[in-house]
Design an enzyme around this catalytic site. Structure first.
Site, PDB file in Angstrom:
ATOM      1  N   CYS A  92       0.923  -1.117   0.003  1.00  0.00           N
ATOM      2  CA  CYS A  92       0.058   0.035   0.097  1.00  0.00           C
ATOM      3  C   CYS A  92       0.796   1.403  -0.009  1.00  0.00           C
ATOM      4  O   CYS A  92       0.454   2.515  -0.437  1.00  0.00           O
ATOM      5  CB  CYS A  92      -0.808  -0.075   1.212  1.00  0.00           C
ATOM      6  SG  CYS A  92      -2.218  -1.415   1.298  1.00  0.00           S
ATOM      7  N   HIS A 367      -9.323   2.933  -2.398  1.00  0.00           N
ATOM      8  CA  HIS A 367      -7.930   2.608  -2.072  1.00  0.00           C
ATOM      9  C   HIS A 367      -7.378   1.679  -3.176  1.00  0.00           C
ATOM     10  O   HIS A 367      -7.159   0.513  -3.160  1.00  0.00           O
ATOM     11  CB  HIS A 367      -7.574   1.960  -0.750  1.00  0.00           C
ATOM     12  CG  HIS A 367      -6.275   1.604  -0.386  1.00  0.00           C
ATOM     13  ND1 HIS A 367      -5.011   2.228  -0.911  1.00  0.00           N
ATOM     14  CD2 HIS A 367      -5.766   0.668   0.573  1.00  0.00           C
ATOM     15  CE1 HIS A 367      -3.988   1.713  -0.211  1.00  0.00           C
ATOM     16  NE2 HIS A 367      -4.375   0.894   0.429  1.00  0.00           N
ATOM     17  N   CYS A 397      -0.128   2.921   6.168  1.00  0.00           N
ATOM     18  CA  CYS A 397       0.357   1.795   6.592  1.00  0.00           C
ATOM     19  C   CYS A 397       0.534   0.875   5.385  1.00  0.00           C
ATOM     20  O   CYS A 397      -0.084   1.123   4.135  1.00  0.00           O
ATOM     21  CB  CYS A 397      -0.355   1.129   7.469  1.00  0.00           C
ATOM     22  SG  CYS A 397      -2.205   0.983   6.889  1.00  0.00           S
TER      23      CYS A 397
END
Length: 411
Positions: A92, A367, A397
């Site tokens: 991510c 996302h 994160c």
């Protein structure tokens, strides 16, 4: 060491990451990447032969997203063949890392003009998913015994349990994300960076965010069943290993309270973003005006088993590198991978909530894994300008228990 200047940033709208439902779901990921690269070149009248490198974050580099998406997207965008490209994976955190590496290459004097960004087609994940995961692969017992790593949603619930963050708190944050995003969209706060996506024949595919649910209510959120409780106990191999048992290897007394669901977790979407960076000398000689400069960058690791807790130590590290305190930062962007990530970030750092994710986050907007960090840098840049503020900090994160961070300073 010379400065790295941010000249511009753009992104696609985020489309629902589900085939048959999302507007972008049938597009090739190179097409999304090419869309933002072509736009940033045209917006800034780039001589693309001068672009030293295109650095993209793409987390799932399989299937259509394999084979160096950055280079192929640049070629599809019509860039000069002398402009190189590379693709990276920090899960991510890839989209922040691509911008950070772009800045590092400029600050070191190695390059003068670099585009950092990312692209991710989450709608293709079901087609290219591997049957094995480096986190849980029973053929690699050494890693699993040293650092048991679970499913991120189970980790989110475990963190909430340890931190005593309850369902009402994460649902309240999720509702606020939807409300902030709806307000931002209505008032055009994203318009400067938003690039429509067109098909090969010139027909419009998507020109607005597809994922937000402005009709969301607390009552509706409260009625959603936790998503990760059944997943936590699904057997992963013949030994009976489960996602829950992996967490319990490190936290044997923990009784996980499952509070995350589709309404307070990040949305599954498709999207791409690009951030144009230049050296001061190149920018001045080509009439480019900086919108911001990179003040500091860092990477940070934390517990791989809980996975999602590195943003707080990463923030402290990047502030120290910049010689700043929390009070110096005007705005914060923390990716809403799960509501507990943002809630813990705010609580641990004792932040003013009016300075955090002021236009909503991934719970409302989605996302697109490898692109999200670059999107957030652009969002921060636009919002600092809109509010006439100076300093913004972006972090998120990443799997493996990591978090990159960046501080930008508006020029």
């Amino acid at each position: 060491m010379q400065e790295a200047w941010i000249i511009d940033a753009c992104r696609t709208p985020r489309g629902i990451g589900k085939k048959g439902k999302g507007a972008l779901a049938d597009q090739h990921p190179q097409h999304l990447g090419a869309t933002v690269l072509k736009a940033i070149a045209e917006r800034n009248q780039l001589e693309t032969a001068d672009v030293d490198d295109v650095i993209f974050g793409t987390s799932s580099q399989r299937g259509q997203q394999g084979c160096d998406l950055a280079r192929m997207a640049a070629l599809q965008a019509g860039f000069d063949v002398r402009s190189s490209g590379m693709t990276l994976d920090r899960f991510c955190g890839s989209g922040i890392t691509s911008v950070n590496l772009s800045a590092m290459s400029i600050m070191s004097g190695t390059e003068d003009l670099v585009i950092g960004g990312g692209a991710e087609m989450m709608s293709t994940y079901g087609d290219v998913a591997s049957s094995r995961s480096p986190f849980i692969d029973s053929d690699n017992i050494a890693l699993r015994e040293m650092h048991p790593q679970s499913h991120q949603g189970v980790c989110a619930d475990a963190i909430a349990t340890i931190e005593e963050i309850d369902r009402s708190s994460v649902d309240a944050l999720a509702l606020e994300s939807q409300q902030k995003a709806a307000h931002a969209i209505k008032n055009g706060y994203f318009d400067r960076s938003l690039i429509p996506v067109y098909d090969w024949d010139g027909s419009l595919i998507l020109d607005a965010e597809e994922f937000p649910r402005p009709q969301t209510t607390l009552q509706g959120l409260s009625e959603l069943k936790p998503s990760f409780e059944p997943l936590a106990d699904y057997p992963l191999d013949e030994s009976g290993t489960t996602f829950r048992s992996l967490v319990l290897k490190k936290y044997p007394e923990l009784k996980i309270n499952h509070i995350h669901h589709a309404g307070n977790s990040s949305g599954v979407v498709d999207g791409a973003a690009a951030v144009l960076l230049a050296s001061p000398d190149y920018a001045r000689s080509h009439g480019m005006k900086p919108r911001a400069k990179i003040r500091a960058m860092c990477n940070m690791g934390d517990c791989p088993t809980l996975m999602l807790n590195a943003p707080v130590p990463s923030t402290k590290k990047v502030l120290k590198k910049a010689g700043l305190s929390l009070k110096d930062i005007d705005l914060f962007e923390i990716n809403e991978a799960f509501a507990v990530v943002a809630e813990k970030f705010i609580r641990d750092l004792d932040l003013d909530r009016t300075k955090v994710n002021v236009n909503g986050g991934a719970i409302a907007l989605g996302h697109p894994i490898g692109a999200t960090g670059s999107i957030l840098v652009g969002t921060m840049l636009d919002e600092l300008e809109r509010q006439d503020k100076s300093l913004g900090l972006v972090t998120m994160c990443a799997a493996g228990g990591m978090a990159p961070a960046i501080i930008i300073e508006r020029e």
